[in-house]
Write an enzyme that holds these catalytic residues in place. Structure first.
Site, PDB file in Angstrom:
ATOM      1  N   GLY A  39     -14.859 -30.960 -38.094  1.00 43.42           N
ATOM      2  CA  GLY A  39     -16.198 -30.595 -38.540  1.00 43.42           C
ATOM      3  C   GLY A  39     -17.127 -30.446 -37.355  1.00 43.42           C
ATOM      4  N   GLN A  57     -24.855 -30.135 -32.721  1.00 45.61           N
ATOM      5  CA  GLN A  57     -23.806 -30.421 -31.736  1.00 45.61           C
ATOM      6  C   GLN A  57     -23.610 -29.267 -30.753  1.00 45.61           C
ATOM      7  OE1 GLN A  57     -20.835 -31.960 -34.851  1.00 45.61           O
ATOM      8  NE2 GLN A  57     -20.462 -33.280 -33.088  1.00 45.61           N
ATOM      9  N   CYS A  93     -15.993 -38.580 -33.082  1.00 45.03           N
ATOM     10  CA  CYS A  93     -16.995 -37.517 -33.134  1.00 45.03           C
ATOM     11  C   CYS A  93     -16.931 -36.720 -31.837  1.00 45.03           C
ATOM     12  CB  CYS A  93     -18.383 -38.139 -33.303  1.00 45.03           C
ATOM     13  SG  CYS A  93     -19.704 -36.918 -33.374  1.00 45.03           S
ATOM     14  N   LEU A  94     -16.992 -35.394 -31.955  1.00 48.31           N
ATOM     15  CA  LEU A  94     -16.927 -34.545 -30.760  1.00 48.31           C
ATOM     16  C   LEU A  94     -18.107 -34.800 -29.822  1.00 48.31           C
ATOM     17  CD1 LEU A  94     -15.804 -31.164 -32.384  1.00 48.31           C
ATOM     18  CD2 LEU A  94     -14.379 -32.766 -31.092  1.00 48.31           C
ATOM     19  N   HIS A 139     -19.898 -37.382 -42.846  1.00 43.59           N
ATOM     20  CA  HIS A 139     -20.100 -37.487 -41.398  1.00 43.59           C
ATOM     21  C   HIS A 139     -20.955 -36.311 -40.900  1.00 43.59           C
ATOM     22  CE1 HIS A 139     -18.425 -38.335 -37.173  1.00 43.59           C
ATOM     23  NE2 HIS A 139     -19.010 -37.167 -37.050  1.00 43.59           N
ATOM     24  N   GLU A 140     -20.637 -35.102 -41.378  1.00 43.16           N
ATOM     25  CA  GLU A 140     -21.365 -33.909 -40.910  1.00 43.16           C
ATOM     26  C   GLU A 140     -22.793 -33.874 -41.453  1.00 43.16           C
ATOM     27  OE1 GLU A 140     -20.153 -32.468 -38.468  1.00 43.16           O
ATOM     28  OE2 GLU A 140     -18.176 -33.357 -38.703  1.00 43.16           O
ATOM     29  N   HIS A 160     -25.006 -35.953 -39.388  1.00 42.37           N
ATOM     30  CA  HIS A 160     -25.449 -35.288 -38.151  1.00 42.37           C
ATOM     31  C   HIS A 160     -26.768 -34.544 -38.370  1.00 42.37           C
ATOM     32  CE1 HIS A 160     -22.527 -35.838 -34.992  1.00 42.37           C
ATOM     33  NE2 HIS A 160     -21.515 -35.535 -35.765  1.00 42.37           N
TER      34      HIS A 160
HETATM   35 NI    NI Z   1     -19.503 -35.977 -35.443  1.00 43.65          NI
END
Ligand code: NI
Length: 164
Positions: free
Chosen positions: A46, A51, A100-101, A142-143, A146
């Site tokens: 995701g 991000q 998480c990226l 999770h997304e 963000h």
């Molecule tokens: Ni993340």
């Protein structure tokens, strides 16, 4: 085309409540396409707009060939969700390790509801609403976090549970 780089902590945009989207045009579709490309290249499941440095309430996700603990998950093709709203449908919770990226090389256990309703809009502006369970429910929560400036780390009360 050069892909945008992924913003990492402590970038302040990752802590911002992002702005709603009101124009569903070619530019938005292009942005979503770029986000999917970035997500795939980073081997993520995701990606939220902030991000890659964009202040807009959109995330993409996809579980195209994802394996977790030897279990193959149902294939979910990459898709975009705009102005997502999540409603918890059941009190049942599940704890699973997340990463998480934007927080490279750190994982930790996060407890989340297992059954939720996701409402939002597609790239053409069409509204949708559907029930989501299991790992997919975790990813969309999770997304959506963000887009509200929230990170998985915020759920972790015991830092000794974090893994590098
Ligand atoms: Ni993340």
């Amino acid at each position: 085309m050069k892909l945008p780089t992924i913003f990492t902590v402590p970038d302040p945009l990752l802590r911002k409540e992002l702005t709603p989207i009101s124009t569903f045009d070619q530019e938005l579709s292009q942005m979503a396409e770029t986000m999917i490309e970035v997500m795939r290249k980073a081997d993520g499941v995701g990606l939220a707009a902030n991000q890659i440095g964009i202040d807009a309430r959109i995330f993409v996700y996809g579980l195209e060939a994802f394996e977790l603990e030897g279990q193959k998950y149902r294939k979910i093709y990459a898709q975009s969700v705009i102005i997502p709203v999540i409603e918890v449908l059941e009190s049942e919770m599940e704890t699973m390790e997340e990463g998480c990226l934007s927080i490279p090389n750190l994982w930790g256990p996060v407890e989340r509801p297992v059954r939720v309703r996701l409402s939002g809009q597609r790239l053409n502006g069409e509204s949708f609403s559907r029930e989501v369970t299991g790992y997919e429910a975790r990813v969309i929560q999770h997304e959506t976090d963000h887009l509200n400036g929230k990170l998985f780390l915020d759920y972790i009360t015991d830092p000794s549970k974090l893994r590098r």
